[in-house]
Design a protein around this motif. Structure first.
Motif, PDB file in Angstrom:
ATOM      1  N   GLU A   1      30.356  61.394  25.477  1.00  0.00           N
ATOM      2  CA  GLU A   1      31.163  61.231  24.261  1.00  0.00           C
ATOM      3  C   GLU A   1      30.774  62.292  23.239  1.00  0.00           C
TER       4      GLU A   1
ATOM      5  N   ARG B   1      36.853  60.872  18.542  1.00  0.00           N
ATOM      6  CA  ARG B   1      35.974  60.519  19.659  1.00  0.00           C
ATOM      7  C   ARG B   1      36.614  60.998  20.949  1.00  0.00           C
TER       8      ARG B   1
ATOM      9  N   THR C   1      37.108  51.254  22.403  1.00  0.00           N
ATOM     10  CA  THR C   1      37.409  51.570  21.006  1.00  0.00           C
ATOM     11  C   THR C   1      36.635  50.695  20.024  1.00  0.00           C
TER      12      THR C   1
ATOM     13  N   HIS D   1      32.120  64.168  19.382  1.00  0.00           N
ATOM     14  CA  HIS D   1      33.019  64.111  18.231  1.00  0.00           C
ATOM     15  C   HIS D   1      33.588  65.517  18.017  1.00  0.00           C
TER      16      HIS D   1
END
Length: 358
Positions: free
Chosen positions: A226, A208, A292, A228
């Motif tokens: 965000e 992430r 998180t 990946h």
């Protein structure tokens, strides 16, 4: 009206001894530090106008023992090893040092030696995409002695090696995704500091990757993108990273400010916020809890303002954060861009330390 804490006073100052001379034609990095990350007794710094990292170790109460890392020795940079990368984010996570460029456009400027005439206005109409600014990659961290760290510029026996998102003629897959995004896409055609796309913060948790945007600020809200990001292949010799899945936006109420830096603090993220345009302030630090942990359905977040930072006018703009310890307690190192003459001595620049509660 939103309440903000009173302007904080530094609890200490730390000298960053960037004593080595820069390359020919490059400004001294002490004048334009734009990113910072610390691990153990080592501090990594990035600057606007080059494609290098500056590395310092804790010596007494200051950071010194300066050395320079040429990122062009680890990566095939599309603009070459000497074109500026506009490094705006550094993050340490799970044995890696992550680095991002601003991904922003630049506008040609009128000549300072001449009055603003029609020719000067015509120069303003020219925008340029600098490919090195589209960089997002990571370097393996290696402990060289107790508490002191470096990065590897070549593959290591444990299989780690420098990795980056490939940058083609039209940018990386990440940049292409930003341009195609229905909300962000129009701002990719605008320069930095004019509410155009401008990455100025980086936070990482495994695959992430959060990119804090100085701009755009939309509806008065700041944005963190965000993505990946993971190795493109499980093959040990695979050098590239790849974008997986769609981008996700986190919307933050920072009282009209944009993101200037991001730092992990346990499960939380500390956000350095400042103006999107070329203004001197305000500047403050916010705490965004629980990054998180699973993300709630509501994409709008209202982080708590925890430090109101002092700033100068035309100088001493808070630009980079790094966690440190002072007197046995957690604290926050704040490095200023465009430092005032009082902060400079030779190749060194003085940074401020602020206490962080909670």
């Amino acid at each position: 009206m939103t309440n903000h804490p009173a302007s904080a006073v530094p609890i200490a100052q730390i000298r960053l001894a960037l004593d080595d001379a820069p390359g020919e034609g490059q400004p001294h990095p002490a004048h334009d530090i734009s990113a910072a990350a610390r691990i153990g007794d080592t501090l990594f710094l990035g600057a606007d106008e080059c494609a290098d990292l500056e590395v310092l170790d804790l010596v007494g109460e200051d950071f010194a023992a300066h050395r320079r890392i040429r990122l062009g020795e680890a990566f095939d940079l599309p603009g070459g090893p000497d074109e500026e990368m506009d490094i705006e984010g550094l993050a340490v996570d799970a044995g890696w040092l992550w680095v991002t460029g601003s991904h922003s456009l630049t506008r040609k400027k009128p000549k300072k030696s001449k009055p603003l005439d029609d020719h000067g206005l015509a120069r303003l109409a020219h925008l340029k995409q600098r490919p090195n600014r589209m960089f997002l990659g990571r370097l393996p961290l290696i402990e060289t002695s107790q508490g002191r760290w470096d990065v590897a510029l070549a593959p290591l026996p444990d299989g780690r090696r420098p990795q980056m998102l490939p940058i083609g003629k039209h940018g990386s897959d990440l940049y292409k995704a930003l341009k195609k995004h229905p909300l962000l896409g129009p701002f990719c055609a605008l320069p930095a500091k004019e509410n155009g796309l401008d990455v100025e913060g980086l936070v990482v948790d495994g695959d992430r990757v959060g990119l804090g945007l100085r701009g755009p600020v939309i509806n008065g809200w700041a944005l963190i993108v965000e993505a990946h990001i993971a190795p493109a292949s499980e093959t040990p010799d695979e050098a590239d990273l790849a974008l997986a899945g769609d981008l996700k936006l986190h919307v933050l109420d920072l009282a009209g400010l944009g993101v200037r830096d991001l730092k992990r603090r346990a499960a939380d993220v500390l956000i350095l916020a400042g103006p999107t345009m070329k203004l001197s302030g305000p500047a403050r630090v916010y705490r965004w809890p629980g990054w998180t942990t699973p993300v709630p359905a509501d994409l709008l977040h209202r982080p708590e303002a925890v430090i109101e930072l002092p700033h100068g006018q035309g100088a001493d703009h808070p630009e980079a954060l790094a966690p440190v310890r002072h007197g046995g307690n957690e604290a926050l190192l704040v490095v200023c861009d465009t430092p005032s003459p009082e902060r400079l001595a030779g190749g060194a620049v003085v940074a401020d330390v602020f206490g962080v509660e909670g």
